[in-house]
Design an enzyme around this catalytic site. Structure first.
Site, PDB file in Angstrom:
ATOM      1  N   GLY A   1      34.007  39.363  39.373  1.00  0.00           N
ATOM      2  CA  GLY A   1      34.917  38.639  40.242  1.00  0.00           C
ATOM      3  C   GLY A   1      34.785  37.150  40.013  1.00  0.00           C
ATOM      4  O   GLY A   1      34.093  36.701  39.093  1.00  0.00           O
ATOM      5  N   HIS A   2      35.431  36.386  40.866  1.00  0.00           N
ATOM      6  CA  HIS A   2      35.408  34.928  40.745  1.00  0.00           C
ATOM      7  C   HIS A   2      34.456  34.275  41.728  1.00  0.00           C
ATOM      8  O   HIS A   2      34.491  33.068  41.921  1.00  0.00           O
ATOM      9  CB  HIS A   2      36.821  34.361  40.928  1.00  0.00           C
ATOM     10  CG  HIS A   2      37.759  34.740  39.827  1.00  0.00           C
ATOM     11  ND1 HIS A   2      39.075  34.322  39.787  1.00  0.00           N
ATOM     12  CD2 HIS A   2      37.579  35.498  38.710  1.00  0.00           C
ATOM     13  CE1 HIS A   2      39.668  34.821  38.701  1.00  0.00           C
ATOM     14  NE2 HIS A   2      38.772  35.536  38.039  1.00  0.00           N
ATOM     15  N   GLY A   3      33.615  35.076  42.391  1.00  0.00           N
ATOM     16  CA  GLY A   3      32.621  34.518  43.291  1.00  0.00           C
ATOM     17  C   GLY A   3      33.095  34.463  44.736  1.00  0.00           C
ATOM     18  O   GLY A   3      34.070  35.099  45.131  1.00  0.00           O
TER      19      GLY A   3
ATOM     20  N   ASP B   1      39.303  38.980  41.191  1.00  0.00           N
ATOM     21  CA  ASP B   1      39.499  37.615  41.678  1.00  0.00           C
ATOM     22  C   ASP B   1      38.333  37.288  42.609  1.00  0.00           C
ATOM     23  O   ASP B   1      37.253  37.839  42.446  1.00  0.00           O
ATOM     24  CB  ASP B   1      40.860  37.490  42.381  1.00  0.00           C
ATOM     25  CG  ASP B   1      41.448  36.095  42.255  1.00  0.00           C
ATOM     26  OD1 ASP B   1      40.807  35.140  42.726  1.00  0.00           O
ATOM     27  OD2 ASP B   1      42.547  35.943  41.679  1.00  0.00           O
ATOM     28  N   ASP B   2      38.545  36.403  43.576  1.00  0.00           N
ATOM     29  CA  ASP B   2      37.455  36.046  44.482  1.00  0.00           C
ATOM     30  C   ASP B   2      36.952  37.277  45.230  1.00  0.00           C
ATOM     31  O   ASP B   2      37.750  38.053  45.764  1.00  0.00           O
ATOM     32  CB  ASP B   2      37.920  35.002  45.513  1.00  0.00           C
ATOM     33  CG  ASP B   2      38.254  33.664  44.877  1.00  0.00           C
ATOM     34  OD1 ASP B   2      37.632  33.332  43.854  1.00  0.00           O
ATOM     35  OD2 ASP B   2      39.127  32.962  45.399  1.00  0.00           O
TER      36      ASP B   2
END
Length: 446
Positions: free
Chosen positions: A290-292, A268-269
């Site tokens: 990941g999501h940044g 995730d993030d």
């Protein structure tokens, strides 16, 4: 003859005097001239140098890394019955050892030596005795129990109500999340039951964490809430790219947080910052998968505190779903996010390098009601690399509260996705960008 010599001597004396005057003038010209508006120095005085005052908590952390001092008492969890074989639950032993270390009036250290330690829910709570920071040294591998029903709260290991804490060591927190990820529906259900955070700080002031690793968390790896002056250095975080809701570091309702020199690979993030996050500095972090790095989501709850003063710089994102993102819910209660700086960022094959999404998690079959989170003073500077999407910049702002003063300076992103049809570009809704430097794409929000 005597008169001639006398005249020649006089000529030499005059010439020497003139040369001396010239040298004095030259030396005066080398002195710094006083700046207009600044007071001139008083003749015969020397401006004293300001003494370098080192942060006492950082100084103590450096000393703690070198080992226990001569007056420091060590509380080893093994002496409290902890099992280093990882075969039985050592939670009670850890809590007892911490209680004694916390209430020791002098310098103290909780030592978790090398070994494998099985743990359920553990709370390290203050208020602690003494003026010095308490030290927690983790050398071993801590493994969470796999049964999620044994974690009634939202954490596995909690530090709470503590002022001055130093956590060091090359230890590993293993959340053993693979045992529960299949039960999590957080990727599709925003009101899902959250899995426990591996390491949580609540109402903690003045903390330093250095060189700790977290792997395979059940939920978030690290959570910081209601806290102030927390510094996370050299943190290593790892979980599979498809592990649900395993944010690397999650911050809320906290001020003055520093994250530096970290490596975060998760599902995730890498870092997420929600309501009440203020004065956050993130630098030299490597993110991916990941999501940044995300600000938000914001506007989910009533009476959310504003977000402001966030700086992300000298970071590298590789193969992430997003790069640097700001996201808010539609039809949100009113709040604000301001003074957000993203500078010196390298994107490597990132799907959405720069994104503001104020329609986050909306459903296409419903009418979108504008977000009431006001976003202002956003700066994107020196961002370069490669995008997996032809739309490298996507700014979807609120119709009711448009984004204001979104600045771009020196943006150089190349599209490397497939199929490569058309140039790299941007899309913007309800915002006006301020382009103050070179931007390597046809247009930005014109």
């Amino acid at each position: 003859m005597g008169k001639a010599i006398s005249g020649f001597a006089g000529f030499c004396a005059v010439r020497a005097f003139l040369v001396l005057l010239a040298l004095v003038g030259l030396c005066e010209g080398m002195l710094p001239r006083p700046v207009r508006g600044m007071p001139r120095p008083i003749s015969g005085t020397v401006s004293p140098r300001r003494p370098i005052i080192e942060d006492p908590l950082l100084a103590q952390a450096r000393q703690a890394i070198r080992g226990p001092g001569p007056t420091e008492k060590v509380f080893n969890v093994l002496k409290y019955g902890a099992d280093a074989s990882g075969k039985k639950d050592s939670s009670t032993s850890f809590i007892k050892a911490w209680s004694d270390a916390c209430h020791w009036k002098g310098k103290s250290r909780l030592l978790i030596p090398r070994g494998n330690f099985l743990l359920g829910e553990v709370v390290f709570q203050g208020k602690c005795a003494g003026r010095d920071a308490k030290v927690v040294e983790i050398q071993g591998i801590l493994k969470a129990l796999t049964d999620p029903s044994l974690f009634p709260q939202d954490y596995w290991i909690l530090f709470e109500l503590i002022d001055r804490i130093i956590i060091i060591g090359s230890g590993i927190l293993d959340g053993q999340g693979a045992s529960v990820w299949k039960y999590s529906d957080c990727n599709i259900n925003s009101n899902c039951q959250r899995m426990p955070i591996s390491l949580k700080f609540n109402m903690v002031k003045n903390a330093i964490v250095n060189k700790l690793s977290s792997v395979n968390s059940k939920g978030f790896h690290v959570g910081v809430t209601n806290s102030n002056n927390i510094r996370l250095y050299n943190i290593r975080i790892s979980a599979p790219a498809k592990s649900p809701n395993t944010d690397g570091i999650h911050i809320s309702k906290s001020n003055k947080i520093m994250i530096a020199k970290g490596v975060i690979k998760t599902g995730d993030d890498c870092i997420s910052m929600i309501q009440g996050s203020t004065n956050i500095k993130i630098q030299k972090v490597f993110c991916g998968p990941g999501h940044g790095i995300s600000i938000g989501s914001l506007g989910k709850y009533q009476n959310e505190a504003d977000v402001r003063g966030i700086t992300v710089r000298n970071c590298t994102l590789t193969g992430t779903e997003n790069g640097v993102r700001i996201k808010t819910w539609p039809d949100s209660p009113p709040s604000a996010a301001s003074n957000l700086i993203f500078r010196d960022i390298v994107m490597k094959n990132v799907k959405n390098p720069i994104i503001i999404d104020q329609e986050y998690n909306h459903h296409n079959n419903k009418k979108i009601i504008s977000s009431r989170v006001k976003i202002t003073d956003v700066y994107y500077e020196n961002i370069m690399g490669t995008s997996m999407s032809p739309i490298a910049i996507s700014l979807v702002c609120s119709k009711q509260f448009p984004c204001e003063r979104v600045h771009f300076n020196n943006i150089n992103l190349r599209y490397v996705g497939l199929p490569q049809s058309g140039p790299i570009t941007s899309t913007c809704l309800n915002t006006k960008a301020v382009v103050v430097g070179r931007v390597q794409m046809p247009r930005v929000c014109k």
